[in-house]
Design an enzyme around this catalytic site. Structure first.
Site, PDB file in Angstrom:
ATOM      1  N   MET A 241      33.418 -25.841  -9.426  1.00 16.53           N
ATOM      2  CA  MET A 241      34.692 -25.451  -8.826  1.00 16.53           C
ATOM      3  C   MET A 241      35.882 -25.527  -9.776  1.00 16.53           C
ATOM      4  O   MET A 241      37.018 -25.657  -9.329  1.00 16.53           O
ATOM      5  CB  MET A 241      34.951 -26.307  -7.577  1.00 16.53           C
ATOM      6  CG  MET A 241      33.867 -26.179  -6.519  1.00 16.53           C
ATOM      7  SD  MET A 241      33.540 -24.468  -6.018  1.00 16.53           S
ATOM      8  CE  MET A 241      34.962 -24.146  -5.002  1.00 16.53           C
TER       9      MET A 241
ATOM     10  N   ASN B  67      27.478 -17.106 -12.981  1.00 23.69           N
ATOM     11  CA  ASN B  67      28.062 -17.820 -11.843  1.00 23.69           C
ATOM     12  C   ASN B  67      27.592 -17.154 -10.563  1.00 23.69           C
ATOM     13  O   ASN B  67      27.447 -15.938 -10.522  1.00 23.69           O
ATOM     14  CB  ASN B  67      29.596 -17.729 -11.934  1.00 23.69           C
ATOM     15  CG  ASN B  67      30.299 -18.397 -10.766  1.00 23.69           C
ATOM     16  OD1 ASN B  67      29.975 -19.538 -10.397  1.00 23.69           O
ATOM     17  ND2 ASN B  67      31.254 -17.714 -10.149  1.00 23.69           N
TER      18      ASN B  67
ATOM     19  N   HIS C 195      28.744 -16.420  -6.724  1.00 32.26           N
ATOM     20  CA  HIS C 195      29.986 -16.394  -5.956  1.00 32.26           C
ATOM     21  C   HIS C 195      29.712 -15.789  -4.576  1.00 32.26           C
ATOM     22  O   HIS C 195      29.047 -14.752  -4.483  1.00 32.26           O
ATOM     23  CB  HIS C 195      31.035 -15.553  -6.694  1.00 32.26           C
ATOM     24  CG  HIS C 195      32.324 -15.464  -5.955  1.00 32.26           C
ATOM     25  ND1 HIS C 195      33.231 -16.499  -5.919  1.00 32.26           N
ATOM     26  CD2 HIS C 195      32.840 -14.482  -5.175  1.00 32.26           C
ATOM     27  CE1 HIS C 195      34.259 -16.156  -5.164  1.00 32.26           C
ATOM     28  NE2 HIS C 195      34.047 -14.940  -4.692  1.00 32.26           N
TER      29      HIS C 195
ATOM     30  N   SER D 218      27.315 -12.572  -5.033  1.00 33.12           N
ATOM     31  CA  SER D 218      27.163 -11.918  -6.330  1.00 33.12           C
ATOM     32  C   SER D 218      26.812 -12.948  -7.392  1.00 33.12           C
ATOM     33  O   SER D 218      27.337 -14.067  -7.372  1.00 33.12           O
ATOM     34  CB  SER D 218      28.478 -11.250  -6.764  1.00 33.12           C
ATOM     35  OG  SER D 218      28.963 -10.359  -5.774  1.00 33.12           O
TER      36      SER D 218
ATOM     37  N   ASP E 211      35.969 -15.105 -11.544  1.00 34.01           N
ATOM     38  CA  ASP E 211      35.069 -14.285 -10.709  1.00 34.01           C
ATOM     39  C   ASP E 211      35.150 -12.797 -11.043  1.00 34.01           C
ATOM     40  O   ASP E 211      34.955 -11.947 -10.169  1.00 34.01           O
ATOM     41  CB  ASP E 211      35.393 -14.493  -9.203  1.00 34.01           C
ATOM     42  CG  ASP E 211      35.236 -15.941  -8.770  1.00 34.01           C
ATOM     43  OD1 ASP E 211      34.381 -16.641  -9.341  1.00 34.01           O
ATOM     44  OD2 ASP E 211      35.974 -16.372  -7.872  1.00 34.01           O
TER      45      ASP E 211
HETATM   46  C1  GRF Z   1      28.046 -21.566  -2.856  1.00 34.24           C
HETATM   47  O1  GRF Z   1      28.482 -20.849  -1.733  1.00 34.24           O
HETATM   48  C2  GRF Z   1      28.402 -20.817  -4.104  1.00 34.24           C
HETATM   49  O2  GRF Z   1      28.280 -19.442  -3.969  1.00 34.24           O
HETATM   50  C3  GRF Z   1      29.826 -21.204  -4.292  1.00 34.24           C
HETATM   51  O3  GRF Z   1      29.895 -22.552  -3.921  1.00 34.24           O
HETATM   52  C4  GRF Z   1      28.849 -22.844  -3.019  1.00 34.24           C
HETATM   53  C5  GRF Z   1      28.045 -23.935  -3.626  1.00 34.24           C
HETATM   54  O4  GRF Z   1      27.057 -24.409  -2.793  1.00 34.24           O
HETATM   55  N1  GRF Z   1      30.297 -20.878  -5.608  1.00 34.24           N
HETATM   56  P1  GRF Z   1      25.996 -25.451  -3.332  1.00 34.24           P
HETATM   57  O5  GRF Z   1      26.766 -26.577  -3.991  1.00 34.24           O
HETATM   58  O6  GRF Z   1      25.095 -24.744  -4.299  1.00 34.24           O
HETATM   59  O7  GRF Z   1      25.272 -25.916  -2.112  1.00 34.24           O
END
Ligand code: GRF
Length: 219
Positions: free
Chosen positions: A92, A109, A111, A138, A147
């Site tokens: 994040m 990544n 997303h 994606s 992104d």
């Molecule tokens: C997922 O929805 C991913 O696409 C986003 O953050 C979330 C992470 O989920 N970037 P996790 O930590 O893999 O359960």
């Protein structure tokens, strides 16, 4: 061909990491996961990694006076395992442009939107607020813009009348997992690359993102 070594960056619960670990355990994904790195020592993803016997590292961004210093320190740890691919799976934080440049074409990544639509946060709520008919996820190569890197593959999902942001996120998650596993498998097979003309598959430019089919394969 030697097996692809992967480093995963994760800030949260780590279900996408879990999908990679499980696919590997089932023999569906021929990779080594050399390291899971995080900006949060309490990330569930780290516990997940440890219980799978994967090395972990967590650095606290607050211990660094600048964002770039944190990124350099974290990616120095990542570089030690010499990954052929870095997977940002729920990581994040924005990554400094010079660090991104070091790993261009070797960092992807996942997303939760059909990029280029809905970059950034709260994608599920924004999709619903707009009355969009379709949502998805994606996987893209990471570039310096959030992104916005070339999209490799997508999973699509029809929005339903009784979707809430939570329900939509929950329905999308299994597709994300399949999408990530299938994309990493393509990369591990040496079939994907980032070129000056965008994403290439088997040496030819990809006209548009690959799409996850109901069988969980990319086409
Ligand atoms: C997922 O929805 C991913 O696409 C986003 O953050 C979330 C992470 O989920 N970037 P996790 O930590 O893999 O359960």
């Amino acid at each position: 061909m030697t097996r692809l070594r992967v480093a995963v960056l994760a800030s949260g619960r780590g279900s996408n990491l879990g999908a990679l670990i499980e696919a590997r355990a089932r023999g569906q994904l021929d990779i080594d996961i050399g390291l899971v790195a995080s900006d949060r020592a309490d990330a569930l993803a780290l516990a997940h990694a440890r219980s799978a016997g994967i090395a972990t590292v967590a650095l606290n961004p607050k211990s660094f006076d600048r964002r770039a210093a944190f990124d350099h320190a974290l990616f120095a740890e990542v570089a030690k395992v010499q990954p052929g691919l870095i997977v940002c799976a729920g990581y994040m934080r924005l990554i400094s442009a010079d660090v991104v440049a070091d790993w261009l074409g070797r960092m992807i990544n996942i997303h939760p939107s059909l990029l280029p639509a809905y970059p950034g946060l709260n994608t599920h709520a924004r999709v619903l607020a707009d009355g969009a008919k379709e949502h998805g996820a994606s996987v893209h190569f990471v570039t310096a813009d959030l992104d916005a890197g070339p999209v490799i593959a997508q999973a699509r999902l029809a929005v339903e009348a009784d979707d809430t942001p939570e329900r939509l996120a929950q329905r999308l998650l299994p597709l994300e997992h399949q999408l990530l596993v299938a994309t990493v498998a393509r990369f591990a097979a040496g079939r994907l690359a980032l070129t000056a003309r965008g994403v290439s598959l088997d040496g030819a430019p990809l006209p548009g993102p690959l799409v996850l089919n109901p069988e969980g394969n990319l086409e």
